[in-house]
Motif scaffolding. Structure first.
Motif, short mmCIF file in Angstrom:
data_model
loop_
_atom_site.label_atom_id
_atom_site.label_comp_id
_atom_site.label_asym_id
_atom_site.label_seq_id
_atom_site.Cartn_x
_atom_site.Cartn_y
_atom_site.Cartn_z
N TRP A 125 -0.98 -7.35 -13.10
CA TRP A 125 -2.41 -7.21 -12.82
C TRP A 125 -2.66 -6.66 -11.42
CZ3 TRP A 125 -6.62 -10.61 -15.26
CH2 TRP A 125 -6.37 -10.80 -16.62
N TYR A 126 -1.64 -6.69 -10.57
CA TYR A 126 -1.74 -6.18 -9.20
C TYR A 126 -0.64 -5.15 -8.98
CZ TYR A 126 -5.03 -9.99 -8.51
OH TYR A 126 -6.14 -10.83 -8.62
N ILE A 127 -0.67 -4.49 -7.84
CA ILE A 127 0.26 -3.39 -7.58
C ILE A 127 1.40 -3.91 -6.71
CG2 ILE A 127 0.50 -1.07 -6.60
CD1 ILE A 127 -2.52 -0.70 -7.16
N TRP A 128 2.50 -4.25 -7.37
CA TRP A 128 3.71 -4.76 -6.71
C TRP A 128 4.79 -3.69 -6.73
CZ3 TRP A 128 3.88 -9.49 -4.36
CH2 TRP A 128 2.89 -10.43 -4.71
N ARG A 129 5.50 -3.56 -5.63
CA ARG A 129 6.60 -2.59 -5.58
C ARG A 129 7.73 -3.13 -4.71
NH1 ARG A 129 3.92 -0.92 -9.03
NH2 ARG A 129 3.36 1.25 -9.56
N ASP A 130 8.96 -2.67 -5.03
CA ASP A 130 10.10 -3.00 -4.19
C ASP A 130 9.96 -2.30 -2.84
OD1 ASP A 130 11.41 -4.55 -6.11
OD2 ASP A 130 12.36 -2.79 -7.02
N PRO A 131 10.67 -2.79 -1.83
CA PRO A 131 10.64 -2.12 -0.52
C PRO A 131 11.13 -0.67 -0.63
CG PRO A 131 11.58 -4.31 -0.30
CD PRO A 131 11.45 -4.04 -1.79
N GLY A 147 -3.81 -0.85 10.11
CA GLY A 147 -2.53 -1.45 9.78
C GLY A 147 -2.02 -0.98 8.42
N PRO A 148 -0.81 -1.40 8.06
CA PRO A 148 -0.24 -0.98 6.78
C PRO A 148 -1.06 -1.51 5.61
CG PRO A 148 1.43 -1.97 8.21
CD PRO A 148 0.10 -2.25 8.84
N ALA A 149 -1.01 -0.77 4.50
CA ALA A 149 -1.72 -1.19 3.29
C ALA A 149 -0.82 -2.00 2.36
CB ALA A 149 -2.24 0.04 2.55
N TRP A 150 0.35 -2.38 2.85
CA TRP A 150 1.30 -3.16 2.06
C TRP A 150 1.68 -4.44 2.81
CZ3 TRP A 150 2.61 -1.56 -2.82
CH2 TRP A 150 2.34 -0.22 -3.15
N THR A 151 1.76 -5.55 2.09
CA THR A 151 2.19 -6.83 2.67
C THR A 151 3.38 -7.36 1.86
OG1 THR A 151 0.07 -7.43 3.63
CG2 THR A 151 1.55 -9.24 3.05
N PHE A 152 4.41 -7.78 2.57
CA PHE A 152 5.63 -8.28 1.92
C PHE A 152 5.46 -9.74 1.53
CE2 PHE A 152 10.08 -9.86 1.96
CZ PHE A 152 10.60 -8.98 1.00
N ASP A 153 5.88 -10.04 0.30
CA ASP A 153 5.84 -11.42 -0.21
C ASP A 153 7.26 -11.96 -0.21
OD1 ASP A 153 4.44 -13.65 -1.66
OD2 ASP A 153 5.90 -13.08 -3.21
N GLN A 158 8.93 -8.55 -2.95
CA GLN A 158 8.25 -7.28 -3.16
C GLN A 158 7.01 -7.19 -2.28
OE1 GLN A 158 7.59 -7.12 -7.49
NE2 GLN A 158 9.04 -5.41 -7.57
N TYR A 159 6.50 -5.96 -2.14
CA TYR A 159 5.25 -5.71 -1.43
C TYR A 159 4.11 -5.64 -2.44
CZ TYR A 159 7.57 -4.29 2.95
OH TYR A 159 8.29 -4.25 4.13
N TYR A 160 2.92 -6.07 -2.00
CA TYR A 160 1.72 -5.80 -2.79
C TYR A 160 0.77 -4.92 -1.98
CZ TYR A 160 -0.67 -9.53 -0.11
OH TYR A 160 -1.23 -10.30 0.90
N TYR A 161 0.01 -4.11 -2.71
CA TYR A 161 -0.88 -3.14 -2.08
C TYR A 161 -2.28 -3.72 -1.87
CZ TYR A 161 -3.85 0.97 -1.49
OH TYR A 161 -4.76 1.88 -1.01
N PRO A 169 -5.92 -8.19 -2.18
CA PRO A 169 -4.98 -7.38 -2.96
C PRO A 169 -5.69 -6.55 -4.03
CG PRO A 169 -4.89 -9.68 -3.65
CD PRO A 169 -5.74 -9.64 -2.42
N ASP A 170 -5.24 -5.31 -4.20
CA ASP A 170 -5.84 -4.41 -5.18
C ASP A 170 -5.37 -4.74 -6.60
OD1 ASP A 170 -6.69 -3.05 -2.84
OD2 ASP A 170 -6.72 -1.16 -3.97
#
Length: 535
Positions: A125-131, A147-153, A158-161, A169-170
């Protein structure tokens, strides 16, 4: 849709934190809005658009939604909303809600489930991606708030946008479950009787499927906001967004006489696409060009002609002067030219949107550093992006806290609030409030202003003049953008026209003669007979 109410309506935006406090906590609420409905009827508006009042941790003051189907206790309750809607409708006022479908709060149940594990049913449901290859963010995208548009979990690796704050979170609109969930949110409010939605950052809903890097902006300087360092080629305005918007429109079309308005900060040539194929997109893609255009007769004439030419056949124009994100019109062009701006807004072809407080000429509010609340201003303090000055409380009277509250408001008042308030200006001859009301009611009385065609007559010597005409009547508007008197030699068939009103509030039923004399910073509206064939 010749009978669509939103084509002839005047929309009035209310930022609920700042309109009227009913419970003494210094923050406006829904009961406060309800208590001022008679004022809105007196003023002459047809619809109110209310900025978000959903449950929220208020990191971005309601644009970080934790529950789309309820009301934050700060603003009241669902019962309070139902009372507001019933009373507004009883007075002939439509209700438009802010819909925020691009992102949720990080405290929304959907996101908390999504971040629970990589195999959670709501992970997609959200935009998750590997580093990325270097272990950093997946691409170079920048947050609109710096600042960056990605935050690491850390928990899931993974990062979410997030196009805005890390706490926003988008949503992933490529997921059909997200689309259907948001459609159900819309139905929830439509069944409660809302008359439409203004959709927040609608052009952001789809992102590039490959998440490619945005290219650099060669015009960027360190004095500009960080978000402008890159051109948003891949992070917004993607072709697939129009299918998403068509889906939103189909939900509205399940109900009678509703309106879909889209927030879109794009050039005119790209804005037009948001009407959708066969006009099945947004009824009103917001036209924000007056927020940025050079304030001159020639520049605005070019803008109006270009905009009119860009609208697809059957589409309907709209205009905006101020909103909760941009400096107020009086702050941008000064008190004298703000009157010109008001007359311009209410006489151009299309649906105008007013911003609360502009009718009393609210201008720049000094917000001391310790009272800054805007998260963008706090994240980029040195470039002047603060939105707080445009969100100061409405000033109702000369009593304590300007009648807004019995408690110190959440943001400061203007320095001149003892005189710049509704109660004082309502009876003051020539006040900007009286001008606003006169224009609104005059607009209602003139079919040519509500739905007539638009034609440029002049943009020379600081005078912008144009005609609004239908088969029954003509209305001419002449605006002097100079701080000095000007003369306009008008078409011969206007000799019998009469000045209906002036921005200075002291002319009415005056013949214009062969040459119209305009005082410094003066605009006039002229009522003329229908002497030529319809445009």
């Amino acid at each position: 849709m010749p009978d669509a109410w939103w084509k002839t309506a005047v929309v009035y935006q209310i930022y609920p934190r700042s309109f009227q406090d009913s419970n003494g906590d210094g923050i406006g609420d829904l009961e406060g809005i309800r208590s001022r409905l008679d004022y809105l009827v007196w003023l002459g508006v047809d619809a109110i658009w209310i900025s978000p009042f959903y449950p929220s941790p208020m990191h971005d003051f309601g644009y970080d939604v934790a529950d789309y189907c309820d009301v934050d206790p700060i603003f009241g309750s669902l019962a309070a909303f139902d009372r507001l809607a019933a009373d507004a409708h009883g007075r002939g006022i439509k209700i438009i809600l802010d819909l925020v479908p691009n992102h949720t709060s990080s405290s929304h149940a959907w996101f908390m489930e999504s971040r629970g594990s990589r195999d959670n049913p709501r992970r997609g449901w959200y935009i998750w991606r590997d580093p990325g290859p270097n272990g950093g963010p997946p691409n170079n995208w920048i947050s609109n708030f710096g600042g960056p548009a990605w935050t690491f979990d850390d928990a899931t690796g993974q990062y979410y946008y997030h196009a805005y704050l890390p706490t926003q979170p988008d949503l992933n609109w490529r997921n059909p479950q997200v689309r259907e969930a948001m459609h159900e949110v819309m139905r929830f409010w439509l069944k409660r009787g809302v008359d439409g939605f203004r959709v927040d950052v609608i052009w952001h809903l789809m992102k590039d499927e490959l998440l490619r890097d945005n290219p650099p902006n060669p015009a960027w300087t360190p004095k500009d906001p960080a978000i402008e360092r890159l051109l948003p080629v891949y992070s917004a305005d993607q072709p697939e967004v129009h299918d998403v918007i068509a889906g939103l429109r189909r939900v509205l079309d399940e109900f009678d006489a509703r309106v879909l308005i889209g927030e879109i900060y794009l050039p005119l040539e790209r804005l037009a696409a948001y009407y959708g194929k066969d006009l099945a997109g947004a009824h009103l893609p917001f036209n924000f060009q007056l927020l940025e255009v050079r304030w001159s007769a020639k520049a605005i004439a070019r803008l109006a002609e270009t905009y009119e030419a860009s609208i697809p056949e059957g589409g309907w124009p709209n205009w905006v002067l101020s909103n909760h994100d941009r400096p107020r019109i009086a702050a941008r062009v000064g008190a004298a030219q703000a009157r010109i701006a008001i007359m311009l807004l209410l006489t151009l072809r299309g649906t105008p949107t007013l911003y609360y407080g502009d009718e009393i000429g609210l201008s720049e509010v000094e917000v001391p550093p310790e009272r800054i609340r805007d998260p963008w201003a706090l994240r980029e303090p040195d470039i002047g992006v603060g939105r707080d000055p445009a969100r100061s409380p409405m000033q109702w009277d000369a009593g304590a806290f300007a009648g807004f509250s019995t408690h110190e408001p959440w943001l400061p008042l203007t320095d001149d609030w003892l005189t710049r308030n509704v109660e004082t200006m309502r009876v003051a001859p020539g006040s900007v409030l009286r001008l606003f009301r006169t224009l609104l009611w005059f607009r209602r009385s003139r079919s040519s202003l509500r739905s007539g065609d638009w034609r440029l007559l002049s943009a020379e010597d600081d005078i912008l003049a144009y005609e609004r005409a239908d088969s029954r009547e003509r209305t001419i508007v002449a605006l002097n953008f100079a701080a000095a008197p000007r003369q306009w030699r008008h078409p011969d068939d206007l000799r019998d026209g009469l000045i209906a009103l002036s921005t200075q509030g002291d002319r009415g039923s005056d013949p214009i003669g062969p040459i119209l004399n305009l005082r410094a910073d003066e605009g006039v509206v002229i009522a003329a007979a229908r002497k030529t064939a319809p445009l």
